[in-house]
Design a protein around this motif. Structure first.
Motif, mmCIF file in Angstrom:
data_model
loop_
_atom_site.group_PDB
_atom_site.id
_atom_site.type_symbol
_atom_site.label_atom_id
_atom_site.label_comp_id
_atom_site.label_asym_id
_atom_site.label_seq_id
_atom_site.Cartn_x
_atom_site.Cartn_y
_atom_site.Cartn_z
ATOM 1 N N TYR A 312 -11.492 -17.403 0.859
ATOM 2 C CA TYR A 312 -12.358 -16.238 0.689
ATOM 3 C C TYR A 312 -13.090 -16.213 -0.651
ATOM 4 C CZ TYR A 312 -9.277 -15.003 4.519
ATOM 5 O OH TYR A 312 -8.559 -15.034 5.684
ATOM 6 N N TYR A 313 -12.378 -16.506 -1.737
ATOM 7 C CA TYR A 313 -12.961 -16.479 -3.074
ATOM 8 C C TYR A 313 -13.747 -15.191 -3.302
ATOM 9 C CZ TYR A 313 -11.493 -21.319 -3.183
ATOM 10 O OH TYR A 313 -10.726 -22.472 -3.134
ATOM 11 N N THR A 314 -13.027 -14.090 -3.234
ATOM 12 C CA THR A 314 -13.662 -12.776 -3.314
ATOM 13 C C THR A 314 -13.583 -12.171 -4.716
ATOM 14 O OG1 THR A 314 -11.568 -11.874 -2.482
ATOM 15 C CG2 THR A 314 -13.345 -12.207 -0.875
ATOM 16 N N HIS A 315 -13.215 -12.959 -5.709
ATOM 17 C CA HIS A 315 -13.203 -12.477 -7.089
ATOM 18 C C HIS A 315 -14.630 -12.316 -7.592
ATOM 19 C CE1 HIS A 315 -13.621 -16.805 -7.141
ATOM 20 N NE2 HIS A 315 -14.081 -16.746 -8.387
ATOM 21 N N ALA A 316 -14.828 -11.363 -8.471
ATOM 22 C CA ALA A 316 -16.165 -11.118 -9.024
ATOM 23 C C ALA A 316 -16.325 -11.893 -10.321
ATOM 24 C CB ALA A 316 -16.370 -9.626 -9.269
ATOM 25 N N GLY A 317 -17.109 -12.947 -10.266
ATOM 26 C CA GLY A 317 -17.362 -13.754 -11.455
ATOM 27 C C GLY A 317 -18.600 -13.300 -12.184
ATOM 28 N N LEU A 318 -19.132 -14.202 -12.997
ATOM 29 C CA LEU A 318 -20.364 -13.939 -13.736
ATOM 30 C C LEU A 318 -21.455 -14.870 -13.225
ATOM 31 C CD1 LEU A 318 -18.830 -13.692 -17.311
ATOM 32 C CD2 LEU A 318 -19.893 -11.812 -16.055
ATOM 33 N N ASP A 321 -26.826 -15.906 -15.578
ATOM 34 C CA ASP A 321 -27.391 -15.165 -16.710
ATOM 35 C C ASP A 321 -26.368 -14.238 -17.375
ATOM 36 O OD1 ASP A 321 -27.120 -13.198 -14.828
ATOM 37 O OD2 ASP A 321 -29.239 -12.613 -14.791
ATOM 38 N N GLY A 322 -25.090 -14.370 -16.972
ATOM 39 C CA GLY A 322 -24.035 -13.619 -17.653
ATOM 40 C C GLY A 322 -23.773 -12.235 -17.113
ATOM 41 N N THR A 323 -24.411 -11.874 -16.008
ATOM 42 C CA THR A 323 -24.161 -10.552 -15.424
ATOM 43 C C THR A 323 -23.056 -10.640 -14.370
ATOM 44 O OG1 THR A 323 -25.887 -10.884 -13.762
ATOM 45 C CG2 THR A 323 -26.532 -9.801 -15.819
ATOM 46 N N VAL A 324 -22.453 -9.497 -14.086
ATOM 47 C CA VAL A 324 -21.356 -9.453 -13.122
ATOM 48 C C VAL A 324 -21.891 -9.640 -11.704
ATOM 49 C CG1 VAL A 324 -19.483 -8.038 -12.209
ATOM 50 C CG2 VAL A 324 -20.064 -7.916 -14.638
ATOM 51 N N ASP A 325 -21.206 -10.453 -10.924
ATOM 52 C CA ASP A 325 -21.573 -10.651 -9.519
ATOM 53 C C ASP A 325 -21.171 -9.399 -8.736
ATOM 54 O OD1 ASP A 325 -22.059 -11.424 -6.942
ATOM 55 O OD2 ASP A 325 -20.669 -13.121 -6.937
ATOM 56 N N ALA A 326 -22.090 -8.463 -8.632
ATOM 57 C CA ALA A 326 -21.794 -7.162 -8.021
ATOM 58 C C ALA A 326 -21.509 -7.262 -6.537
ATOM 59 C CB ALA A 326 -22.957 -6.198 -8.265
ATOM 60 N N SER A 327 -21.919 -8.359 -5.890
ATOM 61 C CA SER A 327 -21.687 -8.489 -4.453
ATOM 62 C C SER A 327 -20.201 -8.588 -4.134
ATOM 63 C CB SER A 327 -22.417 -9.717 -3.907
ATOM 64 O OG SER A 327 -21.823 -10.921 -4.396
ATOM 65 N N HIS A 355 -13.816 -13.275 -13.926
ATOM 66 C CA HIS A 355 -14.320 -13.021 -15.275
ATOM 67 C C HIS A 355 -15.255 -11.824 -15.311
ATOM 68 C CE1 HIS A 355 -13.054 -17.277 -15.658
ATOM 69 N NE2 HIS A 355 -12.822 -16.966 -16.914
ATOM 70 N N GLY A 356 -16.056 -11.677 -14.266
ATOM 71 C CA GLY A 356 -17.001 -10.564 -14.236
ATOM 72 C C GLY A 356 -16.316 -9.225 -14.089
ATOM 73 N N ALA A 357 -15.331 -9.156 -13.197
ATOM 74 C CA ALA A 357 -14.606 -7.899 -13.005
ATOM 75 C C ALA A 357 -13.870 -7.503 -14.275
ATOM 76 C CB ALA A 357 -13.628 -8.029 -11.841
ATOM 77 N N THR A 358 -13.233 -8.470 -14.942
ATOM 78 C CA THR A 358 -12.523 -8.174 -16.185
ATOM 79 C C THR A 358 -13.474 -7.649 -17.244
ATOM 80 O OG1 THR A 358 -10.905 -9.907 -15.691
ATOM 81 C CG2 THR A 358 -11.009 -9.120 -17.953
#
Length: 532
Positions: A312-318, A321-327, A355-358
């Protein structure tokens, strides 16, 4: 004249001698003996000679610890007590690997005898596993055409449903629409296969018929026994709902609750609590009415993203451009939620694996610290995906780094994640973060943290920066009490604190976690578990 006899007077205290007692008290880290009064409180700590002399003077009974290693009871910073209790007693445990569409129905039939209490969820058949490869609902429909079947994914973030379960839960099999954070598996025609993850599970988990309150209490007591076997005397529940709080309140009133519970009531997403959002938010507002001697309800939980697990890989990364993967986010209003509950002095625990969620959670905490610098200590759960420049923010923002699930700290799944899962204890501790450890117990197995601690001692560190046994013992005990604001009540063996302690077969202070087992667990001076 006959004098009244009572078991609550000082002469009913019990003296413990001949132990190797690691107190976790920085001023006096080692002792040999102590006295516990009838209320379950430490009244003296010292050498065997000192305590034995006092015991004989006061005519106290004496308990010989026989040289065993003794320390405060473990604080598990992340458990799903109700989910685990129900899984142990009322759901079918399937193999954790090797399941596919061809054999899943056969495994369900073979495993049905493992349920201690069947038909708890009316006519629904519920099991749990890690993964069913190439799953299609047709593999279950032949054997279960009229019975709704749901198999939970082992990490708790996926589910496998047959056609009847999809219909009962209200899914549009032909054209169910994707939404924020959903993940549906579809066939070549775009129809649901029955495999889903994350926010997709909201419909089915809210539709599951709930057990009676008497059964809730029954499974909570079973789960409590498992916690005692693991040496746990206090824990943070990570998915509290209405049924659980009602059950805990009654158990505590009956004197049957023998563990300190810190209940993180779910704010979002609702599927983890199997209860609607409006009901959960009302429960948070009314949380104080469920507070009791051993239940503290000043805590709220948010799951911000999923898990970095195949497929699934459902973690929110970056993004690049360094922004959070909001999807990959489950909710988009985390800043507002943190602001709301921080103002009410409620501790937030936010699940983050990417990394994005954190980063997003730390940003939300930073925003409230600017307007309320003395607000409650908040938490980030898991901490397996932290950018190098975010480690220092934990101490700066007074955020607890709750490291979990301990089972995955050093594990083949972790090694195969390509760096997506990294519980970096040295970096977190060097940054001065407040660190606790959780099992993330949720699948019915014994929440034994000790084997995982052996992996940390052996595998983590660089030169003289190896994490030693004493530091790990501190993270398992007093650090947990500090995280929930109760370090003046438990977490170390000191005069005036509650006598929650354990005897262990090996000296954990020396890092001897491998093969160590809990011999005895005491809660407020009472033996609640003893190894056979």
């Amino acid at each position: 004249m006959t004098l009244p006899i009572s078991s609550t007077t000082p002469e009913n205290s019990l003296a413990y001698i001949n132990g190797r007692v690691f107190t976790i008290n920085g001023d006096a880290p080692w002792a040999e003996a102590f006295i516990v009064d009838p209320s379950g409180t430490f009244t003296a700590v010292g050498t065997t000679g000192e305590i034995e002399g006092k015991a004989r003077h006061d005519k106290l009974a004496i308990y010989d610890l026989r040289g065993h290693f003794v320390m405060p009871g473990i604080h598990d910073a992340h458990v799903h007590m109700l989910l685990s209790g129900i899984a142990m007693t009322s759901q079918i445990k399937l193999p954790m690997e090797g399941l596919n569409s061809r054999n899943v129905a056969d495994e369900l039939k073979q495993g049905s005898c493992l349920c201690k209490y069947a038909h708890v969820n009316q006519d629904w058949l519920i099991g749990w596993t890690y993964l069913v490869e190439n799953f299609d609902r047709s593999s279950l429909d032949k054997d279960y055409p009229d019975i709704p079947v749901m198999i939970r994914g082992g990490a708790g973030h996926s589910a496998f449903l047959n056609t009847e379960a999809l219909k009962r839960a209200g899914y549009d099999i032909e054209s169910e629409q994707d939404d924020q954070g959903t993940r549906y598996m579809r066939d070549s025609q775009g129809r649901l296969t029955g495999e889903m993850a994350e926010m997709s599970m909201s419909k089915v988990l809210k539709k599951l018929p709930q057990p009676s309150l008497s059964h809730i209490k029954r499974v909570l007591k079973d789960a409590q026994h498992m916690l005692h076997r693991a040496g746990v005397t206090s824990c943070q529940e990570a998915s509290a709902n209405s049924l659980m709080l009602h059950g805990l309140r009654e158990l505590d009133a009956e004197g049957a609750l023998k563990v300190n519970m810190y209940t993180h009531i779910v704010y979002a997403p609702d599927w983890i609590a199997e209860e609607g959002t409006a009901s959960l938010h009302g429960l948070i507002d009314n949380a104080a009415s469920f507070k009791s001697s051993h239940v503290d309800t000043r805590f709220v939980k948010i799951i911000l993203d999923g898990v970095p697990l195949d497929p699934y890989y459902t973690h929110a990364g970056l993004t690049e451009d360094g922004t959070v993967d909001a999807s990959k986010l489950f909710i988009l209003n985390v800043h507002e939620a943190v602001q709301q509950y921080d103002a009410r002095n409620i501790t937030m625990k936010i699940h983050c694996t990417g990394h994005g969620a954190t980063k997003l959670a730390l940003d939300a905490y930073e925003a409230v610290r600017e307007v309320n610098p003395n607000g409650p200590r908040h938490e980030i759960a898991h901490c397996s995906g932290v950018r190098d420049n975010d480690y220092k923010r934990y101490k700066q923002l007074n955020v607890t780094a709750e490291m979990s699930p301990a089972f995955f700290f050093v594990h083949p799944v972790t090694a195969a994640s390509g760096g997506l899962m990294d519980w970096n204890f040295p970096k977190m501790l060097e940054a001065g973060a407040h660190v606790t450890i959780g099992s993330d117990w949720g699948a019915g197995e014994l929440p034994d943290l000790l084997p995982s601690m052996a992996n940390i001692v052996e595998s983590v560190g660089n030169g003289d920066r190896v994490i030693g046994g004493e530091k790990i013992c501190h993270m398992l005990t007093l650090a947990g009490a500090e995280a929930v604001g109760r370090d003046q009540e438990f977490g170390s063996i000191e005069v005036g604190k509650k006598a929650n302690f354990i005897a262990v077969s090996k000296d954990l202070s020396k890092g001897e976690f491998e093969g160590a087992r809990i011999l005895t667990t005491w809660f407020e001076g009472e033996i609640v578990y003893q190894d056979s």
